[in-house]
Design an enzyme around this catalytic site. Structure first.
Site, PDB file in Angstrom:
ATOM      1  N   LYS A   1       5.773  24.914 -14.071  1.00 37.51           N
ATOM      2  CA  LYS A   1       5.113  26.043 -14.209  1.00 37.51           C
ATOM      3  C   LYS A   1       5.338  26.566 -15.395  1.00 37.51           C
ATOM      4  O   LYS A   1       4.071  25.876 -16.462  1.00 37.51           O
ATOM      5  CB  LYS A   1       6.343  26.795 -13.938  1.00 37.51           C
ATOM      6  CG  LYS A   1       6.488  26.691 -12.292  1.00 37.51           C
ATOM      7  CD  LYS A   1       7.877  27.818 -11.731  1.00 37.51           C
ATOM      8  CE  LYS A   1       8.208  27.650 -10.664  1.00 37.51           C
ATOM      9  NZ  LYS A   1       8.519  26.536 -10.118  1.00 37.51           N
TER      10      LYS A   1
ATOM     11  N   GLU B   1      22.998   5.826  -9.850  1.00 35.80           N
ATOM     12  CA  GLU B   1      23.467   6.461  -9.436  1.00 35.80           C
ATOM     13  C   GLU B   1      24.500   7.543 -10.222  1.00 35.80           C
ATOM     14  O   GLU B   1      25.459   6.061 -10.664  1.00 35.80           O
ATOM     15  CB  GLU B   1      23.766   6.316  -7.322  1.00 35.80           C
ATOM     16  CG  GLU B   1      22.894   6.750  -6.978  1.00 35.80           C
ATOM     17  CD  GLU B   1      23.537   6.942  -5.042  1.00 35.80           C
ATOM     18  OE1 GLU B   1      24.805   5.999  -5.357  1.00 35.80           O
ATOM     19  OE2 GLU B   1      23.144   6.265  -4.029  1.00 35.80           O
TER      20      GLU B   1
ATOM     21  N   TYR C   1      17.426   2.355  -9.809  1.00 34.54           N
ATOM     22  CA  TYR C   1      18.291   3.007  -9.857  1.00 34.54           C
ATOM     23  C   TYR C   1      19.354   3.722 -10.479  1.00 34.54           C
ATOM     24  O   TYR C   1      20.183   2.502 -11.056  1.00 34.54           O
ATOM     25  CB  TYR C   1      19.340   2.686  -8.635  1.00 34.54           C
ATOM     26  CG  TYR C   1      19.012   3.154  -7.387  1.00 34.54           C
ATOM     27  CD1 TYR C   1      20.400   4.429  -6.672  1.00 34.54           C
ATOM     28  CD2 TYR C   1      18.294   2.910  -5.709  1.00 34.54           C
ATOM     29  CE1 TYR C   1      19.688   4.674  -6.127  1.00 34.54           C
ATOM     30  CE2 TYR C   1      18.141   3.617  -5.176  1.00 34.54           C
ATOM     31  CZ  TYR C   1      18.998   4.403  -4.796  1.00 34.54           C
ATOM     32  OH  TYR C   1      18.698   5.981  -3.232  1.00 34.54           O
TER      33      TYR C   1
ATOM     34  N   ARG D   1       7.106  17.715 -12.355  1.00 34.95           N
ATOM     35  CA  ARG D   1       7.776  18.595 -11.097  1.00 34.95           C
ATOM     36  C   ARG D   1       9.649  18.516 -11.415  1.00 34.95           C
ATOM     37  O   ARG D   1       9.799  16.982 -10.741  1.00 34.95           O
ATOM     38  CB  ARG D   1       7.603  18.210 -10.015  1.00 34.95           C
ATOM     39  CG  ARG D   1       6.044  18.766  -9.854  1.00 34.95           C
ATOM     40  CD  ARG D   1       5.127  18.557  -8.448  1.00 34.95           C
ATOM     41  NE  ARG D   1       6.046  19.662  -7.949  1.00 34.95           N
ATOM     42  CZ  ARG D   1       5.154  21.005  -7.842  1.00 34.95           C
ATOM     43  NH1 ARG D   1       3.970  21.316  -8.700  1.00 34.95           N
ATOM     44  NH2 ARG D   1       6.137  22.333  -7.118  1.00 34.95           N
TER      45      ARG D   1
ATOM     46  N   THR E   1      12.927  25.517 -13.477  1.00 31.38           N
ATOM     47  CA  THR E   1      11.737  24.121 -12.917  1.00 31.38           C
ATOM     48  C   THR E   1      11.929  23.797 -14.014  1.00 31.38           C
ATOM     49  O   THR E   1      11.643  24.493 -15.195  1.00 31.38           O
ATOM     50  CB  THR E   1      10.959  24.541 -11.980  1.00 31.38           C
ATOM     51  OG1 THR E   1      10.161  25.940 -12.118  1.00 31.38           O
ATOM     52  CG2 THR E   1      11.483  24.952 -10.199  1.00 31.38           C
TER      53      THR E   1
ATOM     54  N   ASP F   1      18.062  33.020 -12.276  1.00 35.15           N
ATOM     55  CA  ASP F   1      16.721  31.461 -11.978  1.00 35.15           C
ATOM     56  C   ASP F   1      16.150  32.036 -12.910  1.00 35.15           C
ATOM     57  O   ASP F   1      15.509  32.414 -12.428  1.00 35.15           O
ATOM     58  CB  ASP F   1      16.726  31.383 -10.113  1.00 35.15           C
ATOM     59  CG  ASP F   1      15.997  31.106 -10.071  1.00 35.15           C
ATOM     60  OD1 ASP F   1      14.783  30.186 -11.277  1.00 35.15           O
ATOM     61  OD2 ASP F   1      15.449  30.495  -8.740  1.00 35.15           O
TER      62      ASP F   1
END
Length: 411
Positions: free
Chosen positions: A248, A61, A59, A254, A245, A219
């Site tokens: 692609k 954050e 974790y 992903r 992203t 984008d």
């Protein structure tokens, strides 16, 4: 599939035979199918291993402490290794695109990258000028069922009768609607997007009407690999914010990225965490770092050149076979077939479902001046990135076009 896939299967099967069975079916589908979905690709074993690594346990954050001088970094201890990983990942993506832009590698997806990008500089109700979904844009570019359409006042610029961006109309819409942000980019647009022209239009209209310049956002999720390889003009140096992203054409795991001009760095980072997301997926960031390394290689650039050659060869064959191709051709990794004139009784869904039965995978897609719902659609979208990864060249895609034509002729 690869030996690593076999290892993954055996490891899972030893604990959960049912999950392994489903996984095995998917492995076989990916191995046997002709994959023509433009937003899909096949990652390397190294990326698969990174995404399945022990980084999934951590974790983290917040951001590496070194990101902002004097600012508290992570909200958890034991982050020295993920700090190093994340900074390395950021540096490698700047290298991929040869840019000094700030980069945030934490977005879990392209949609979340877009949400955070909007919220970094906008308030709910602000006006965004974008391409519409039926003309090739993404769901997050203003669809009424998406957060973008629900939170913001979305207005759209048009395409001409051939389906290409109408830059004169875009300039008119800037003048009429005075948007706070102008968005360029698409998920189903086969032509070059002239980012420099859009930047000049934004500046020209702002100067003419003595208005503050709206933010310019790009984008580039679909064309990012082409930008990296020099097969599409770059938005860097022109856009204020750029999202993408990492799957692609970038052929990574992903996930999403946000690039921005340095003066927007704190706003963008704050919009990602704590506003839009909690802890970053450090195992995916590890995969993103490897994808960036791969994208810096000459072999990757040659791969992208072949993707574009394959797309043009397949598209040209469909034109020769009598199909109506949106915009009359392609400049990138994808193209759209519009059935509304040549096959008016066919829907995109009908073609998609029938091709699935023949181990050919693509997706239904809206076309300009769409009369059907997105559920049915009047066209299909075809992309060549995934099968090019498998090593196929022009003749394979020409042969597939002939095979698809034969299947459609029997519908």
């Amino acid at each position: 599939m690869s030996k690593y896939n076999d290892y993954i299967y055996d490891t899972i099967a030893s604990v959960s035979p049912r999950v392994a069975e489903i996984l095995g079916n998917e492995m076989n589908r990916q191995e046997e199918n002709c994959e023509l979905i433009a937003s899909e690709n096949f990652v390397s074993d190294a990326i698969l291993a990174a995404v399945g690594s022990c980084f999934t346990n951590k974790y983290a954050e917040g951001y590496p402490t070194s990101r902002y001088s004097g600012r508290e970094g992570r909200y958890y201890g034991g982050t020295q290794n993920v700090d190093e990983l994340e900074e390395y990942c950021c540096n490698k993506w700047r290298e991929v695109f040869n840019t000094d832009y700030h980069v945030n590698v934490q977005p879990h997806s392209g949609s979340q990258a877009n949400f955070a990008a909007y919220m970094s500089v906008l308030n709910p109700g602000d006006t965004i000028l974008s391409m519409s979904l039926e003309n090739g844009a993404h769901l997050t570019h203003g669809s009424s069922v998406n957060f973008s359409g629900k939170l913001f006042n979305m207005v759209f610029y048009d395409v001409d009768k051939n389906g290409t961006i109408d830059y004169f109309n875009l300039a008119q819409k800037i003048a009429i609607y005075n948007p706070k942000l102008i968005l360029a980019g698409a998920s189903a647009y086969p032509r070059i997007i002239d980012f420099k022209k859009i930047r000049n239009l934004i500046d020209g209209v702002s100067d003419k009407y003595y208005r503050p310049r709206p933010y310019f956002m790009v984008d580039m999720a679909h064309i990012a690999g082409l930008v990296a390889a020099g097969d599409h003009p770059s938005p860097f140096g022109l856009a204020d914010i750029i999202t993408t992203t990492t799957h692609k054409t970038l052929r990574g795991p992903r996930g999403g990225l946000i690039f921005c001009k340095p003066e927007l760095a704190k706003k963008v980072d704050g919009a990602v965490f704590p506003f839009a997301q909690g802890g970053p997926l450090e195992h995916v960031i590890a995969g993103k770092a490897i994808a960036a390394e791969e994208a810096c290689t000459p072999a990757y650039k040659e791969y992208i050149h072949q993707v574009v050659r394959n797309s043009k060869a397949m598209c040209d064959k469909f034109i020769e076979l009598g199909y109506d191709i949106t915009t009359g051709g392609t400049d990138n990794h994808l193209f759209l077939i519009d059935f509304s004139k040549t096959h008016p009784n066919l829907t995109g869904k009908m073609v998609q479902d029938e091709l699935d039965k023949h181990n050919i995978t693509l997706n239904k897609n809206c076309v300009p001046n769409e009369k059907r719902s997105p559920v049915q659609a009047s066209g299909v979208r075809i992309g060549t990135a995934a099968m090019t990864t498998k090593g196929y060249k022009e003749q394979y895609f020409i042969d597939k076009a002939i095979e698809i034509d034969n299947i459609i002729s029997h519908l």
